[in-house]
Every structure is written in structure tokens, then in C-alpha cells.
Design an enzyme around this catalytic site. Structure first.
Site, PDB file in Angstrom:
ATOM      1  N   ARG A 242      -3.774  10.475   5.443  1.00  0.00           N
ATOM      2  CA  ARG A 242      -2.403  10.543   4.944  1.00  0.00           C
ATOM      3  C   ARG A 242      -2.188  11.937   4.378  1.00  0.00           C
ATOM      4  O   ARG A 242      -3.110  12.502   3.747  1.00  0.00           O
ATOM      5  CB  ARG A 242      -2.166   9.515   3.836  1.00  0.00           C
ATOM      6  CG  ARG A 242      -1.935   8.098   4.327  1.00  0.00           C
ATOM      7  CD  ARG A 242      -0.612   7.955   5.097  1.00  0.00           C
ATOM      8  NE  ARG A 242      -0.372   6.601   5.563  1.00  0.00           N
ATOM      9  CZ  ARG A 242      -0.624   6.161   6.803  1.00  0.00           C
ATOM     10  NH1 ARG A 242      -1.157   6.973   7.710  1.00  0.00           N
ATOM     11  NH2 ARG A 242      -0.336   4.921   7.136  1.00  0.00           N
ATOM     12  N   GLU A 271       6.133  14.521   5.620  1.00  0.00           N
ATOM     13  CA  GLU A 271       6.436  14.192   7.013  1.00  0.00           C
ATOM     14  C   GLU A 271       7.874  13.739   7.200  1.00  0.00           C
ATOM     15  O   GLU A 271       8.356  12.949   6.369  1.00  0.00           O
ATOM     16  CB  GLU A 271       5.526  13.025   7.429  1.00  0.00           C
ATOM     17  CG  GLU A 271       4.354  13.466   8.216  1.00  0.00           C
ATOM     18  CD  GLU A 271       3.389  12.325   8.461  1.00  0.00           C
ATOM     19  OE1 GLU A 271       2.267  12.431   7.964  1.00  0.00           O
ATOM     20  OE2 GLU A 271       3.761  11.357   9.141  1.00  0.00           O
ATOM     21  N   HIS A 289       1.542  13.250  13.731  1.00  0.00           N
ATOM     22  CA  HIS A 289       1.048  11.912  13.367  1.00  0.00           C
ATOM     23  C   HIS A 289       0.796  11.053  14.626  1.00  0.00           C
ATOM     24  O   HIS A 289       1.378   9.988  14.799  1.00  0.00           O
ATOM     25  CB  HIS A 289       2.045  11.215  12.412  1.00  0.00           C
ATOM     26  CG  HIS A 289       1.409  10.139  11.572  1.00  0.00           C
ATOM     27  ND1 HIS A 289       1.771   9.879  10.280  1.00  0.00           N
ATOM     28  CD2 HIS A 289       0.423   9.250  11.853  1.00  0.00           C
ATOM     29  CE1 HIS A 289       1.050   8.871   9.790  1.00  0.00           C
ATOM     30  NE2 HIS A 289       0.218   8.480  10.740  1.00  0.00           N
TER      31      HIS A 289
HETATM   32  C1  DGY Z   1      -1.445   3.773  10.499  1.00  0.00           C
HETATM   33  O1  DGY Z   1      -1.764   2.866  11.254  1.00  0.00           O
HETATM   34  O2  DGY Z   1      -1.652   3.722   9.280  1.00  0.00           O
HETATM   35  C2  DGY Z   1      -0.751   4.943  11.091  1.00  0.00           C
HETATM   36  O3  DGY Z   1      -0.929   6.067  10.312  1.00  0.00           O
HETATM   37  C3  DGY Z   1       0.708   4.662  11.263  1.00  0.00           C
HETATM   38  O4  DGY Z   1       1.174   4.016  10.150  1.00  0.00           O
END
Ligand code: DGY
Length: 323
Positions: A242, A271, A289
Site C-alpha cells: 500500500r 493514488e 496498481h
Molecule cells: C488488493 O487486493 O488489496 C489490491 O491491492 C486491490 O485492492
């Protein structure tokens, strides 16, 4: 009997949307743009199940319409730091996620970033496309060898272990890891992984540091200037976890001042905004992402939500309940 109503906040792969439509009164956000807080709150008032993703902030306010109809949040994704779990629990909302099915693809993305940044693949591709390439020469775009190097993992859950497997058996890398809840030694031994006692120890000893901890809470900004300063000057940071776990300003300064050699980033603090400073740096690989973004995995994630909702509405415990 009337069907339960399900609101899905973004477009999902077709096969999953079809599966949901067969079982529920389904409303999909056809525009596929993030819903506003007001729209999300209305969803909690109108539907029995709300199915958000990482791009939706499911705050206490969102879960507090004048009259709450929703009983379950079927999150599409493994991470759930965008959902206020305490507020959900206080409203007896069940929350589920989608673990396991995205493990390999997310680890593959971390491997991709590691290889790309070490071997200057993004930079090289830009070089060819901009027609600047004048031909092979011995000193052209020399990168850093990956095979045999030390990979440090911060967090040693499923995705980190999948990366350890690929890096150790595929690239002969030595694995070090830190996890506040370390697994049994046999598990780590399977990848020849050595346990470190702190994040600092991982940062200081690795050639590549890959982050695999959850976002939010105490992890916010945990990779700060002090920790980055411990890394070897030739080392690289990889983040598929994250954006908020890294102090992005500190990382930008470390990259600019060559405190570290480079970074491969799939996630960002704000983001989808990526700072001009990061965009302008050649020693950084930037992805939007993409961690779990393969058709196979995105279908599997959706089917996991279908499975969780089916259990919930049948009065059974959903397998991926997190609250
Ligand atoms: C997850 O699966 O956590 C991805 O980052 C998308 O949310």
C-alpha cells in the site's frame, strides 16, 4: 422470494458480473469511475450487499445513512484498509475480502518491478521508443545483477512467501524477512529464509527490499527517512503493498540524493496521483496498481466475492470474513 440487492462500485470482469446477476438484483456502477461519498452512502441505504474496491473509502459516514439496509460488504481485493472495520462491526456489518487467489500474480508484479528497476527496463524501453538508441556498446545502460543477491521482505504473509519462492528457486536469491508474527521455522526454511528481528535489520542487509505489510494504522509511514537511510546505497525498494506504508517525500529525497539506487512502485500515497518528482526520475519504475491485474486472477477474485455473498445470504459463515 425476492432476490437480495447487490451494488458493485466498479466494473468487474464480465464472467463475474454475469454470475452475480444470476443470483441477485444487481446494480453496477456502469461509469466505472469512483463513486462519491454520497453515492456510497446511498448504496448502504439501498442494497443488502455493497461490493467496493480499494478505490472506495468506506468510512463511518458512508456506513451511516439515515436508514441502513446493507448487511454485508463483499470487498473485491485482499487489502481492506480503505474500510473502517470498527465502524462496520459497530453496525453489525459483515466484511469479507479475497485472499489467496491473487497471491501469485501480486508476487509476480513484485518480481517484475524488481527486475525492471534493477535492469533499467523502463528506462531502456523509453530509450528505444524515443529513437535515441544508437546501438550496442559495452557500457550502455548497465544495471544491477539480481541473481544471487539478498532479497529482504518486510511482512512474510502469503504474497511475500510466494515472492520468496520465486526469488529463491528461480533466481538463487538469499531471503531475509521480518514479520511481527513470524511463521514456524519450517515454513521459512522451505525458502531458505532467515528471520530478522526488526525492519531495520532487513533494510540494512538486503540488496532489494520488498514491502508486504498491510496498509493503514501503525504501518502508515513506517518506511521513513531513518529506515531508508539504513539501506545500502546500491539497494532498491519495491512496493506492491500500500502506498501509505512509505513516507513518499522521504523516499523521493532518498532516490534524488542516491541514498538508495532505485525503487519499483505499484502503489502510491495519493493514488492515482503520482508526484511530478517521481515521474521525472529514471531510477524509479512506476506501475498503476497492477498487482493482481490478470484476467484469471481478477475473475478468481470476483468469484471469491460471489462465494462469500452466497454463504452470507445462506446464513453460513463466509470463508473470508475479516469483520
Ligand atoms: C488488493 O487486493 O488489496 C489490491 O491491492 C486491490 O485492492
Amino acid at each position: 422470494m425476492s432476490k437480495a440487492k447487490v451494488i458493485v462500485t466498479r466494473r468487474w470482469p464480465e464472467a463475474v458480473e454475469r454470475a452475480l446477476a444470476e443470483e441477485y438484483e444487481l446494480v453496477i456502477n456502469e461509469s466505472d469511475t469512483p463513486m462519491t461519498a454520497e453515492q456510497l452512502q446511498a448504496a448502504f441505504a439501498e442494497a443488502d450487499a455493497v461490493c467496493p474496491t480499494v478505490s472506495d473509502k468506506i468510512t463511518e459516514q458512508v456506513m451511516s445513512p439515515p436508514s441502513l439496509r446493507a448487511k454485508v460488504i463483499g470487498n473485491y481485493g485482499v487489502g481492506f484498509n480503505h474500510i473502517d472495520l470498527e465502524a462496520a462491526k459497530a453496525r453489525d456489518l459483515v466484511v469479507t475480502n479475497t485472499p489467496e487467489v491473487l497471491t501469485d500474480c501480486t508476487a509476480d508484479t513484485a518480481m517484475t518491478l524488481m527486475l525492471m528497476v534493477a535492469r533499467r527496463a523502463g528506462e531502456g524501453e523509453r530509450h528505444v521508443r524515443s529513437k535515441e538508441w544508437t546501438g550496442w556498446r559495452p557500457t550502455h545502460m548497465m544495471g544491477t545483477k539480481v541473481t544471487g543477491k539478498v532479497l529482504g521482505l518486510v511482512g512474510f504473509g502469503r504474497i511475500a512467501r510466494a515472492m520468496a519462492h520465486k526469488a529463491h528457486f528461480g533466481f538463487g536469491m538469499q531471503i531475509r524477512y521480518y514479520d511481527p508474527y513470524p511463521p514456524a521455522d519450517e515454513i521459512a526454511n522451505a525458502y531458505g529464509a532467515l528471520r530478522c528481528d526488526s525492519i531495520e535489520e532487513v533494510m540494512a542487509s538486503a540488496d532489494f527490499v520488498s514491502l508486504h505489510m498491510p496498509g493503514g494504522g501503525a504501518n502508515t509511514g513506517i518506511i521513513n527517512a531513518q529506515k531508508l537511510a539504513l539501506m545500502k546505497p546500491g539497494a532498491y525498494l519495491i512496493n506492491t503493498a500500500r502506498g501509505d506504508v512509505v513516507d513518499e517525500a522521504a523516499l523521493t529525497a532518498a532516490l534524488r540524493d542516491r541514498v538508495i539506487a532505485g525503487a519499483g512502485l505499484d502503489v502510491f500515497q495519493k493514488e492515482p496521483t503520482v508526484t511530478e518528482a517521481l515521474l521525472s526520475m529514471d531510477n524509479v519504475v512506476l506501475l498503476p496498481h497492477l498487482g493482481s491485474a490478470t484476467l484469471e486472477t481478477r475473475i478468481a477474485m470476483g468469484m471469491r466475492v460471489v462465494d462469500n455473498l452466497r454463504s452470507f445470504f445462506a446464513g453460513k459463515a463466509p470463508r473470508d470474513r475479516v469483520a
